[in-house]
Design a protein around this motif. Sequence first.
Motif, PDB file in Angstrom:
ATOM      1  N   ILE A 151       3.652   0.615  -8.394  1.00  0.00           N
ATOM      2  CA  ILE A 151       3.644  -0.251  -7.022  1.00  0.00           C
ATOM      3  C   ILE A 151       2.128  -0.499  -7.098  1.00  0.00           C
ATOM      4  CG2 ILE A 151       3.648   0.562  -4.705  1.00  0.00           C
ATOM      5  CD1 ILE A 151       5.847   2.645  -5.326  1.00  0.00           C
ATOM      6  N   MET A 152       1.956  -1.645  -6.537  1.00  0.00           N
ATOM      7  CA  MET A 152       0.643  -2.026  -6.328  1.00  0.00           C
ATOM      8  C   MET A 152       0.322  -1.826  -4.660  1.00  0.00           C
ATOM      9  SD  MET A 152      -0.621  -3.050  -9.251  1.00  0.00           S
ATOM     10  CE  MET A 152      -1.622  -4.010  -9.428  1.00  0.00           C
ATOM     11  N   TYR A 153      -0.983  -1.576  -4.362  1.00  0.00           N
ATOM     12  CA  TYR A 153      -1.343  -1.694  -2.938  1.00  0.00           C
ATOM     13  C   TYR A 153      -2.604  -2.097  -2.745  1.00  0.00           C
ATOM     14  CZ  TYR A 153      -3.561   2.460  -4.192  1.00  0.00           C
ATOM     15  OH  TYR A 153      -4.469   3.652  -4.884  1.00  0.00           O
ATOM     16  N   THR A 154      -3.190  -2.444  -1.479  1.00  0.00           N
ATOM     17  CA  THR A 154      -4.559  -2.851  -1.404  1.00  0.00           C
ATOM     18  C   THR A 154      -5.105  -1.799  -0.340  1.00  0.00           C
ATOM     19  OG1 THR A 154      -3.893  -4.365   0.314  1.00  0.00           O
ATOM     20  CG2 THR A 154      -4.284  -5.161  -1.839  1.00  0.00           C
ATOM     21  N   ALA A 155      -6.349  -1.468  -0.206  1.00  0.00           N
ATOM     22  CA  ALA A 155      -6.901  -0.463   0.703  1.00  0.00           C
ATOM     23  C   ALA A 155      -7.274  -1.210   1.912  1.00  0.00           C
ATOM     24  CB  ALA A 155      -7.925   0.473   0.020  1.00  0.00           C
ATOM     25  N   GLU A 156      -7.197  -0.906   3.076  1.00  0.00           N
ATOM     26  CA  GLU A 156      -7.416  -1.636   4.083  1.00  0.00           C
ATOM     27  C   GLU A 156      -8.705  -0.803   4.866  1.00  0.00           C
ATOM     28  OE1 GLU A 156      -5.599  -4.323   5.828  1.00  0.00           O
ATOM     29  OE2 GLU A 156      -4.445  -4.417   4.129  1.00  0.00           O
ATOM     30  N   ASP A 159     -10.885   5.123   2.438  1.00  0.00           N
ATOM     31  CA  ASP A 159     -10.896   5.449   1.142  1.00  0.00           C
ATOM     32  C   ASP A 159     -10.096   6.095   0.429  1.00  0.00           C
ATOM     33  OD1 ASP A 159     -13.623   4.052   1.122  1.00  0.00           O
ATOM     34  OD2 ASP A 159     -14.595   5.980   1.703  1.00  0.00           O
ATOM     35  N   SER A 160      -9.167   6.570   0.950  1.00  0.00           N
ATOM     36  CA  SER A 160      -8.045   7.512   0.507  1.00  0.00           C
ATOM     37  C   SER A 160      -6.653   6.893   1.184  1.00  0.00           C
ATOM     38  CB  SER A 160      -8.282   8.754   0.797  1.00  0.00           C
ATOM     39  OG  SER A 160      -8.366   9.009   2.112  1.00  0.00           O
ATOM     40  N   MET A 161      -5.662   7.154   0.381  1.00  0.00           N
ATOM     41  CA  MET A 161      -4.225   6.729   0.935  1.00  0.00           C
ATOM     42  C   MET A 161      -3.369   7.872   0.643  1.00  0.00           C
ATOM     43  SD  MET A 161      -2.200   3.382  -0.368  1.00  0.00           S
ATOM     44  CE  MET A 161      -3.361   2.208   0.487  1.00  0.00           C
ATOM     45  N   ARG A 162      -2.425   7.884   1.317  1.00  0.00           N
ATOM     46  CA  ARG A 162      -1.511   8.922   1.172  1.00  0.00           C
ATOM     47  C   ARG A 162      -0.186   8.309   1.062  1.00  0.00           C
ATOM     48  NH1 ARG A 162      -0.674  13.467   5.424  1.00  0.00           N
ATOM     49  NH2 ARG A 162      -2.613  14.422   4.287  1.00  0.00           N
ATOM     50  N   LYS A 163       0.670   8.514   0.202  1.00  0.00           N
ATOM     51  CA  LYS A 163       1.946   8.017  -0.080  1.00  0.00           C
ATOM     52  C   LYS A 163       3.177   9.078   0.218  1.00  0.00           C
ATOM     53  CE  LYS A 163       5.292   5.760  -3.129  1.00  0.00           C
ATOM     54  NZ  LYS A 163       5.880   6.016  -4.508  1.00  0.00           N
TER      55      LYS A 163
END
Length: 169
Positions: A151-156, A159-163
């Motif tokens: 899965i491709m994503y971009t950070a908005e 600095d961190s992302m939780r799925k």
Amino acid sequence: MAQTARRNTTYTNRNRGTGQKTGRAQGSYVYGNTARKLDLQRQLEEQPKRQLSHEVRKNRDKARHMNFGYVVFLVAALCAAAFVLVNYIQMQAELTNKVENIASLESELNSKKLANDEEYSRITSSVDLEEIKRAAIGELGMTYAKEGQIIMYTAEGNDSMRKVSESGN
């Protein structure tokens, strides 16, 4: 020069027969072409001394005499100079100690960096990536990701992302 020798010879011949010695005949003769020795002490005594004027004498006496205020000023200036010099020497010694301390800390940092790099190299050289891959696939049942699992994503700006999984995993 020739006239002096002639005069001396005449003088010597004149006193020779009488056996009398005068002050001039006692070693001040010039025989031949040598120069006579000068009597500097007598010449200095014969020179008239210059008389100093009243102003010059007064100025010299005044220069020799130091009053109390001048002595206090000189002592204060000497104390101030000594204070400045002692503080300067202390600051110089403190600076030298700090420079030596910095040099020893830099040496310690360099030796620790070197030891850390050696340890890292030893650890990375001791790890066998093929063994890890075999254990992950064979013993743990891991597989490579398939086309649909990526899965491709971009950070908005974060600095961190939780799925959060849709299936509840």
